[in-house]
Design a protein around this motif. Structure first.
Motif, PDB file in Angstrom:
ATOM      1  N   ASP A  60       0.912  -1.211   0.050  1.00  0.00           N
ATOM      2  CA  ASP A  60       0.041  -0.050  -0.076  1.00  0.00           C
ATOM      3  C   ASP A  60       0.805   1.358  -0.030  1.00  0.00           C
ATOM      4  N   LYS A  61       2.089   1.343  -0.176  1.00  0.00           N
ATOM      5  CA  LYS A  61       3.097   2.365  -0.283  1.00  0.00           C
ATOM      6  C   LYS A  61       3.014   2.958  -1.596  1.00  0.00           C
ATOM      7  N   PRO A  62       3.295   4.197  -1.735  1.00  0.00           N
ATOM      8  CA  PRO A  62       3.451   4.880  -3.200  1.00  0.00           C
ATOM      9  C   PRO A  62       4.666   4.449  -3.900  1.00  0.00           C
ATOM     10  N   PRO A  63       4.658   4.391  -5.277  1.00  0.00           N
ATOM     11  CA  PRO A  63       5.670   4.088  -5.984  1.00  0.00           C
ATOM     12  C   PRO A  63       6.622   5.370  -5.773  1.00  0.00           C
ATOM     13  N   ILE A  64       7.968   5.042  -5.950  1.00  0.00           N
ATOM     14  CA  ILE A  64       8.824   6.263  -5.915  1.00  0.00           C
ATOM     15  C   ILE A  64       8.796   7.387  -6.845  1.00  0.00           C
ATOM     16  N   GLU A  65       8.058   7.015  -7.992  1.00  0.00           N
ATOM     17  CA  GLU A  65       7.844   7.964  -8.937  1.00  0.00           C
ATOM     18  C   GLU A  65       7.037   9.388  -8.353  1.00  0.00           C
ATOM     19  N   THR A  66       6.270   8.736  -7.467  1.00  0.00           N
ATOM     20  CA  THR A  66       5.268   9.885  -6.649  1.00  0.00           C
ATOM     21  C   THR A  66       6.020  10.887  -5.915  1.00  0.00           C
ATOM     22  N   GLU A  67       7.274  10.532  -5.466  1.00  0.00           N
ATOM     23  CA  GLU A  67       7.906  11.244  -4.567  1.00  0.00           C
ATOM     24  C   GLU A  67       9.268  11.845  -4.986  1.00  0.00           C
ATOM     25  N   ILE A  68       9.613  11.772  -6.454  1.00  0.00           N
ATOM     26  CA  ILE A  68      10.753  12.435  -7.006  1.00  0.00           C
ATOM     27  C   ILE A  68      10.910  13.772  -6.612  1.00  0.00           C
ATOM     28  N   GLU A  69       9.625  14.345  -6.799  1.00  0.00           N
ATOM     29  CA  GLU A  69       9.794  15.985  -6.764  1.00  0.00           C
ATOM     30  C   GLU A  69      10.311  16.246  -5.293  1.00  0.00           C
ATOM     31  N   LYS A  70       9.881  15.771  -4.150  1.00  0.00           N
ATOM     32  CA  LYS A  70       9.883  15.967  -2.816  1.00  0.00           C
ATOM     33  C   LYS A  70      11.522  15.360  -2.559  1.00  0.00           C
ATOM     34  N   ILE A  71      12.032  14.335  -3.158  1.00  0.00           N
ATOM     35  CA  ILE A  71      13.338  14.005  -3.065  1.00  0.00           C
ATOM     36  C   ILE A  71      14.378  15.013  -3.476  1.00  0.00           C
ATOM     37  N   ASN A  72      14.125  15.288  -4.737  1.00  0.00           N
ATOM     38  CA  ASN A  72      14.746  16.150  -5.606  1.00  0.00           C
ATOM     39  C   ASN A  72      15.147  17.641  -4.735  1.00  0.00           C
ATOM     40  N   ARG A  73      14.062  18.099  -4.275  1.00  0.00           N
ATOM     41  CA  ARG A  73      14.180  19.272  -3.451  1.00  0.00           C
ATOM     42  C   ARG A  73      15.069  19.298  -2.220  1.00  0.00           C
ATOM     43  N   ILE A  74      15.359  18.235  -1.719  1.00  0.00           N
ATOM     44  CA  ILE A  74      16.278  17.734  -0.612  1.00  0.00           C
ATOM     45  C   ILE A  74      17.683  17.685  -1.320  1.00  0.00           C
ATOM     46  N   MET A  75      17.713  16.891  -2.265  1.00  0.00           N
ATOM     47  CA  MET A  75      18.888  16.806  -2.975  1.00  0.00           C
ATOM     48  C   MET A  75      19.564  17.995  -3.632  1.00  0.00           C
ATOM     49  N   GLN A  76      18.680  18.971  -3.965  1.00  0.00           N
ATOM     50  CA  GLN A  76      19.100  20.265  -4.619  1.00  0.00           C
ATOM     51  C   GLN A  76      20.118  21.200  -3.552  1.00  0.00           C
TER      52      GLN A  76
END
Length: 191
Positions: A60-76
């Protein structure tokens, strides 16, 4: 900002396998990101024996594709990326289309190897890489909230090992100066 990251995956091949869990903490251990993902794969028996993440747990967890934007904000925001076998994690993140900035990468596993001092048996003259649990044991560190092979626990332990390594290295350099083994400029005199 320094970030420490870790992943748990369905296997060892970033082109074929997928990220099941990603955790990112800052240099103080504050959790910036911690999430599980539902992969496309329906089973990963070998990896499950190590990380304990079952298909039912992530169903029932989301696929990683739905979280990429959030992850990228941290990475930036990162100017340093730290991990244990860092390139492994970064390769999986790249394969998932996560932005990896061109910043200083610190691999605590590679930095710890000469401190532990075990040589590889292949005659290469290189130090053997040690598992994170070995590095934690070396510094008598306990796994506080989660067991090893949970990406949040591993990210936090990587940070703790790194901080202990810094003290260890500082003590070694201080002793080297005290015993005349280094010049004021920091050059070794035992060559």
């Amino acid at each position: 900002m320094t970030i420490v990251l870790d992943t748990e995956t369905t296997g060892l091949d970033p082109e074929r396998d997928e990220i099941l869990q990603l955790s990112i903490v800052d240099e103080y251990g504050k959790i910036l990101y911690d999430s599980y993902f539902k992969p496309i794969a329906s089973s990963w028996d070998d990896a499950m024996k190590v990380n304990g993440i079952t298909p039912d747990f992530v169903a029932d967890k989301p696929p990683i594709e739905t979280e990429i934007e959030k992850i990228n904000r941290i990475m930036q925001k990162a100017d340093v990326i730290m991990g244990y076998n860092t390139e492994f994690d970064l390769n999986f993140l790249r394969s998932s289309a996560v932005y990896i900035p061109d910043v200083l990468i610190i691999d605590v596993m590679k930095a710890f190897a000469p401190i532990y001092g075990e040589m590889r048996k292949d005659g290469s003259g290189e130090y053997k890489w040690q598992k994170l649990v070995v590095a934690a044991d070396y510094y008598n560190l306990d796994w506080i909230d989660y067991p090893a092979h949970n990406s949040l626990a591993d990210a936090i332990m990587t940070l703790r090992v790194y901080k202990h390594m810094q003290v260890h290295i500082s003590d070694i350099l201080e002793a080297a100066h005290e015993y005349g083994l280094m010049t004021e400029k920091g050059d070794a005199v035992w060559d």
